[in-house]
Scaffold this motif. Structure first.
Motif, PDB file in Angstrom:
ATOM      1  N   VAL A 270      13.422 -28.586  39.648  1.00  0.00           N
ATOM      2  CA  VAL A 270      13.118 -28.780  41.135  1.00  0.00           C
ATOM      3  C   VAL A 270      12.045 -29.900  41.275  1.00  0.00           C
ATOM      4  N   LYS A 271      11.099 -29.907  40.332  1.00  0.00           N
ATOM      5  CA  LYS A 271      10.174 -30.991  40.683  1.00  0.00           C
ATOM      6  C   LYS A 271      10.688 -32.216  40.312  1.00  0.00           C
ATOM      7  N   THR A 272      11.832 -32.396  39.484  1.00  0.00           N
ATOM      8  CA  THR A 272      12.341 -33.359  39.125  1.00  0.00           C
ATOM      9  C   THR A 272      13.187 -34.021  40.344  1.00  0.00           C
ATOM     10  N   ILE A 273      13.927 -33.203  41.025  1.00  0.00           N
ATOM     11  CA  ILE A 273      14.747 -33.551  42.204  1.00  0.00           C
ATOM     12  C   ILE A 273      13.921 -34.121  43.174  1.00  0.00           C
TER      13      ILE A 273
ATOM     14  N   LEU B  70      14.157 -37.654  44.872  1.00  0.00           N
ATOM     15  CA  LEU B  70      14.926 -37.887  46.219  1.00  0.00           C
ATOM     16  C   LEU B  70      13.631 -37.866  47.301  1.00  0.00           C
ATOM     17  N   VAL B  71      12.760 -37.008  47.324  1.00  0.00           N
ATOM     18  CA  VAL B  71      11.953 -36.769  48.502  1.00  0.00           C
ATOM     19  C   VAL B  71      10.848 -37.683  48.654  1.00  0.00           C
TER      20      VAL B  71
ATOM     21  N   ALA C 161      13.954 -42.542  35.792  1.00  0.00           N
ATOM     22  CA  ALA C 161      12.457 -43.146  35.684  1.00  0.00           C
ATOM     23  C   ALA C 161      11.864 -41.763  35.035  1.00  0.00           C
ATOM     24  N   VAL C 162      11.909 -40.498  35.963  1.00  0.00           N
ATOM     25  CA  VAL C 162      11.262 -39.210  35.870  1.00  0.00           C
ATOM     26  C   VAL C 162      11.546 -38.613  34.471  1.00  0.00           C
ATOM     27  N   LEU C 163      12.946 -38.784  34.254  1.00  0.00           N
ATOM     28  CA  LEU C 163      13.553 -38.334  33.188  1.00  0.00           C
ATOM     29  C   LEU C 163      12.801 -39.215  31.765  1.00  0.00           C
ATOM     30  N   CYS C 164      13.000 -40.252  31.632  1.00  0.00           N
ATOM     31  CA  CYS C 164      12.098 -41.222  30.847  1.00  0.00           C
ATOM     32  C   CYS C 164      10.718 -40.931  30.816  1.00  0.00           C
ATOM     33  N   LEU C 165      10.052 -40.674  31.614  1.00  0.00           N
ATOM     34  CA  LEU C 165       8.742 -40.069  31.511  1.00  0.00           C
ATOM     35  C   LEU C 165       8.419 -39.072  31.063  1.00  0.00           C
ATOM     36  N   MET C 166       9.358 -37.857  31.164  1.00  0.00           N
ATOM     37  CA  MET C 166       9.094 -36.741  30.445  1.00  0.00           C
ATOM     38  C   MET C 166       9.503 -36.570  29.028  1.00  0.00           C
ATOM     39  N   LEU C 167      10.364 -37.628  28.605  1.00  0.00           N
ATOM     40  CA  LEU C 167      10.690 -37.797  27.130  1.00  0.00           C
ATOM     41  C   LEU C 167       9.566 -38.532  26.611  1.00  0.00           C
ATOM     42  N   LEU C 168       9.064 -39.410  27.168  1.00  0.00           N
ATOM     43  CA  LEU C 168       8.064 -40.388  26.572  1.00  0.00           C
ATOM     44  C   LEU C 168       6.628 -39.625  26.497  1.00  0.00           C
ATOM     45  N   ALA C 169       6.322 -38.894  27.718  1.00  0.00           N
ATOM     46  CA  ALA C 169       4.908 -38.225  27.742  1.00  0.00           C
ATOM     47  C   ALA C 169       5.147 -36.921  27.188  1.00  0.00           C
ATOM     48  N   GLY C 170       6.298 -36.326  27.341  1.00  0.00           N
ATOM     49  CA  GLY C 170       6.086 -34.626  26.869  1.00  0.00           C
ATOM     50  C   GLY C 170       6.225 -33.972  28.038  1.00  0.00           C
TER      51      GLY C 170
END
Length: 466
Positions: A208-211, A215-216, A253-262
């Motif tokens: 939910v946070k990612t969406i 989008l929002v 970009a958010v998915l990449c951020l979660m992969l890089l930062a954890g």
């Protein structure tokens, strides 16, 4: 000497003695005879106190009492008594001794304080840069997804997998071959940890946070900018267009951020490793690294959505999709465009009073352009302003992968627009901005551009996508 009789039996013969001694003996004998000396007979009457005359009484108001010291132990008679100290008022005044002036040496810098875990933490701006360094570097690395969303996401995913595999092999006690052989087991255990109930319970929240972020957030920013610049009319269209243009990019970009930062504990561990690697760096180096990464991320955010991935994404946006899955992705896109066209046709028919129909080239080959068309029957033709208004609304409403828009009356196309020649970074309200994409019907644009109904164009540009 004469013989003494018993006590109490008559008189006692006097012994030859001096006068004083004889008087003392007589008094003692009388006391025994009268039984006044025995305590058991009756108490001894106290001696009368001699009263002093009034002239002998000392006035206590005129004498200041001195503090009485505690009684000291009796000193030997041959030891002279210590002289009494002088009264405080009689002591001679002595100036205080002058202390030697200490030389003014520079105080050495205190070593940095350690926290509860024993780590040395920086202070001030350097401390803030150290705490946020992991997130800022991850943000700079994930910002490339704003230019080429899915290729960049695949590249970051591959990088994280390779780095994790290398680190797992390096931490094994045996040889490299033993570490490589143990990789499938380690990967299986990590996947099992991700499938635990605690991790699965957090998955909906993260989704939910990612969406919302994808989008929002772009929609809210675009709507706020539009309201400030143009007013409330068209704010919904601006929010919708921003979600279309930047939503997928921000999601990648958010998915990449979660992969890089954890996420969760992984984020904490990676930040601790980075602090350990930069612990020996000076404060200026840490601040410079954080500032440079932040500047790079802001620069990409400012210009990234305006750039095209080019060869990485292709003109139709399907270059990143594997060939076997391309028909499925193209079918989803066709359904989205069909829903947008239905909403657009209904809105134009309601506001203009003409019965519009819509069509789309679904299931066409990937190397062929996607064409959306709006057409009217062969009856009375609307004026050029109505046709240009429909072209403006279609350009704002349709998805970005729709490459050509055609406006037809009867069997002839009166206005054709190639959207690949236009930028789509904001809601279009000026008909003159359609000029670079005009393929045919330039005279219609020139004659009807001045009387375009912008209210209808904005109202029909904010329809739902599905």
């Amino acid at each position: 000497m004469g013989r003494r009789s018993e006590v109490g039996d008559g008189r006692v013969a006097s012994a030859p003695a001096n006068g004083a001694e004889r008087e003392l003996v007589r008094t003692f004998t009388d006391l025994h005879r009268q039984a006044r000396f025995t305590p058991a007979a009756r108490p001894v009457t106290p001696m009368p106190v001699r009263r002093r005359p009034a002239t002998d009484v000392i006035d206590t108001g005129t004498v200041r009492a001195q503090p009485v010291e505690a009684p000291e132990a009796d000193a030997p008679e041959d030891r002279p008594a210590a002289p009494s100290p002088d009264p405080p008022g009689l002591l001679p005044h002595r100036p205080p001794a002058r202390q030697p002036r200490r030389p003014n040496h520079a105080v050495a810098a205190q070593p940095p304080a350690r926290d509860a875990t024993g780590e040395v933490r920086r202070r001030g701006l350097a401390g803030t840069a150290e705490r946020r360094l992991s997130d800022v570097l991850a943000l700079a690395g994930a910002s490339g997804a704003l230019i080429a969303p899915w290729p960049w996401l695949l590249a970051v995913t591959g990088l994280c997998v390779i780095v994790g595999a290398v680190r797992s092999v390096a931490t094994q006690g045996g040889s490299v071959t033993v570490g490589i052989v143990a990789l499938p087991g380690l990967a299986a255990r990590r996947v099992a940890r991700l499938l635990r109930p605690r991790s699965l319970a957090r998955l909906p929240v993260i989704t939910v946070k990612t969406i919302l972020a994808a989008l929002v957030l772009p929609a809210a920013v675009a709507a706020a900018v539009w309201v400030v610049e143009h007013g409330a009319d068209g704010a919904v269209a601006a929010a919708r267009l921003a979600a279309w243009q930047s939503g997928l990019r921000v999601l990648a970009a958010v998915l990449c951020l979660m992969l890089l930062a954890g996420v969760g504990e992984t984020r904490t561990r990676r930040a601790a490793r980075l602090r350990g690697a930069t612990a020996s760096w000076p404060d200026t180096a840490v601040v410079a690294l954080a500032a440079g990464a932040l500047a790079l991320a802001l620069a990409v955010v400012a210009v990234g959505p305006r750039l095209s991935g080019g060869i990485l994404t292709g003109d139709d946006g399907l270059a990143w999709v594997p060939t076997p899955l391309r028909p499925v992705a193209d079918g989803v896109r066709d359904d989205v465009v069909a829903a947008e066209l239905r909403t657009l046709r209904s809105c134009l028919s309601q506001h203009q009073g003409w019965d519009w129909s819509a069509g789309y080239t679904a299931d066409n080959p990937a190397d062929q352009p996607d064409v959306a068309s709006l057409s009217l029957g062969g009856g009375d033709s609307p004026g050029p302003s109505a046709l240009v208004t429909a072209a403006l609304a279609a350009d704002n409403q349709l998805a970005p992968w729709v490459e050509v828009v055609e406006i037809a009356v009867g069997d002839s196309v009166v206005l054709a627009l190639d959207r690949r020649e236009l930028d789509h970074h904001g809601v279009r309200v000026d008909p003159a901005t359609l000029g670079p994409g005009i393929v045919s019907g330039g005279d219609v644009l020139l004659s009807g551009g001045a009387a375009v109904d912008r209210r209808v164009a904005l109202a029909c540009s904010a329809g739902p996508a599905l």
